[in-house]
Enzyme design. Structure first.
Site, PDB file in Angstrom:
ATOM      1  N   ASN A 108      -4.742   5.726  -0.372  1.00 35.37           N
ATOM      2  CA  ASN A 108      -4.048   6.028   0.875  1.00 35.37           C
ATOM      3  C   ASN A 108      -3.472   7.436   0.897  1.00 35.37           C
ATOM      4  OD1 ASN A 108      -4.436   3.767   2.549  1.00 35.37           O
ATOM      5  ND2 ASN A 108      -2.946   2.597   1.370  1.00 35.37           N
ATOM      6  N   GLU A 126      -6.347  -1.153  -6.898  1.00 36.30           N
ATOM      7  CA  GLU A 126      -5.430  -0.180  -7.503  1.00 36.30           C
ATOM      8  C   GLU A 126      -4.349  -0.927  -8.271  1.00 36.30           C
ATOM      9  OE1 GLU A 126      -5.206   3.754  -4.679  1.00 36.30           O
ATOM     10  OE2 GLU A 126      -4.185   1.965  -3.938  1.00 36.30           O
ATOM     11  N   HIS A 183      -3.155  -3.698  -5.724  1.00 39.45           N
ATOM     12  CA  HIS A 183      -3.473  -3.365  -4.332  1.00 39.45           C
ATOM     13  C   HIS A 183      -4.960  -3.554  -4.064  1.00 39.45           C
ATOM     14  CE1 HIS A 183      -3.855  -0.144  -0.992  1.00 39.45           C
ATOM     15  NE2 HIS A 183      -3.574  -1.328  -0.463  1.00 39.45           N
ATOM     16  N   SER A 192       0.818  -1.212   0.000  1.00 38.94           N
ATOM     17  CA  SER A 192       0.000   0.000   0.000  1.00 38.94           C
ATOM     18  C   SER A 192       0.847   1.256   0.000  1.00 38.94           C
ATOM     19  CB  SER A 192      -0.920   0.007   1.232  1.00 38.94           C
ATOM     20  OG  SER A 192      -0.181  -0.191   2.417  1.00 38.94           O
TER      21      SER A 192
END
Length: 296
Positions: A204, A165, A153, A132
């Site tokens: 994130n 992702e 991800h 991440s």
């Protein structure tokens, strides 16, 4: 879908055999998603104890899905039959795609990619990381096939969350990126978005500063944990408040991603608050340890 599995996998990059490195919260979830999609899935852990714990977690999730009517009992049994487990990465030799999902530590991940590069024999196999925050290019250049390394991800819980992702390194080929997107969307049925290889990627990079802000608010005594979470749940229609969400993600993971983002951007808003680091040091990691901002 299973009756057309050969046609689907041949058309979408030939991925039929998937390897998952790690059977923790994320690894088990990713393995479940792949097995439920009809793929042959082999899961690896470092020890027999960790492997058995992961197997129990995975099969428990499938049992709950059957109990809740998300899948039939027959589908549960078929999915379990597609799963196998090992402590030897050498058994990944025949995998078409390997997804690494271990602790968010650059050295650990790099060593795994070096091993995978040696043992995976298919010249077209994709080596992917569920990281991440760690730069994908650092993992890619640890192999002799950097053009076949990419970030895939998933989000927790992987069987429920629809987003994936895709993060190509500077070295990733367009063919690898296209195959990964087709795999995520057509085989797994996820919604894929693309992000540059920058710490935090898309989600994130937006989420972590928000979580850290909530932790600072609690740490400074501006509001209680319940009022912070209720404020975002009832005032902004968020399904879960930021402190509850931090516990779900894992406070060690939140701190690790924050550190990676701070190292890359040097922005103060990415720096982990002292309280967060103290909680990690104390082993209060959230749901997975039984206590964090809340007790479970």
């Amino acid at each position: 879908m299973s009756c057309e599995r050969d046609d689907v996998t041949d058309f979408f990059g030939g991925v039929e055999r998937v390897g998952i490195v790690g059977c923790g919260q994320m690894g088990a979830g990713i393995a479940e998603v792949c097995a439920r999609a009809g793929l042959d899935v082999k899961v690896a852990e470092t020890t027999g104890e960790a492997l058995e714990f992961g197997r129990t977690r995975l099969f428990g999730s499938l049992a709950k899905a059957a109990e809740r009517g998300k899948i039939t009992e027959a589908e549960r049994d078929e999915t379990q039959a597609r799963l196998s487990f090992t402590t030897d990465l050498g058994e990944f030799a025949d995998r078409d795609l390997v997804i690494e999902a271990v602790v968010e530590n650059e050295q650990v991940k790099t060593e795994i990619f070096q091993v995978l590069d040696q043992v995976v024999t298919s010249p077209e196999a994709i080596l992917a990381s569920n990281t991440s925050s760690i730069p994908l290019v650092k993992l890619a250049v640890a192999t002799s096939r950097p053009d076949q390394v990419i970030g895939i991800h998933f989000f927790n819980p992987a069987p429920v969350q629809q987003l994936v992702e895709l993060i190509p390194a500077l070295t990733t080929s367009e063919g690898t990126l296209s195959r990964a997107q087709l795999f995520a969307e057509k085989v797994l049925g996820k919604h894929a978005i693309r992000a540059q290889d920058r710490s935090g990627f898309v989600v994130n990079a937006l989420l972590i500063p928000y979580l850290l802000s909530a932790i600072r608010m609690f740490e400074s005594g501006i509001a209680s944990r319940e009022d912070i979470d209720n404020g975002m749940e009832l005032g902004c229609a968020h399904p879960m408040g930021p402190l509850k969400l931090s516990d779900l993600i894992g406070l060690d993971t939140v701190a690790s991603v924050a550190q990676s983002m701070y190292d890359e951007y040097k922005e103060p808003l990415y720096a982990a608050p002292p309280l967060l680091q103290r909680m990690v040091d104390a082993g209060r990691l959230g749901r997975k340890s039984g206590s964090g901002f809340y007790t479970y």
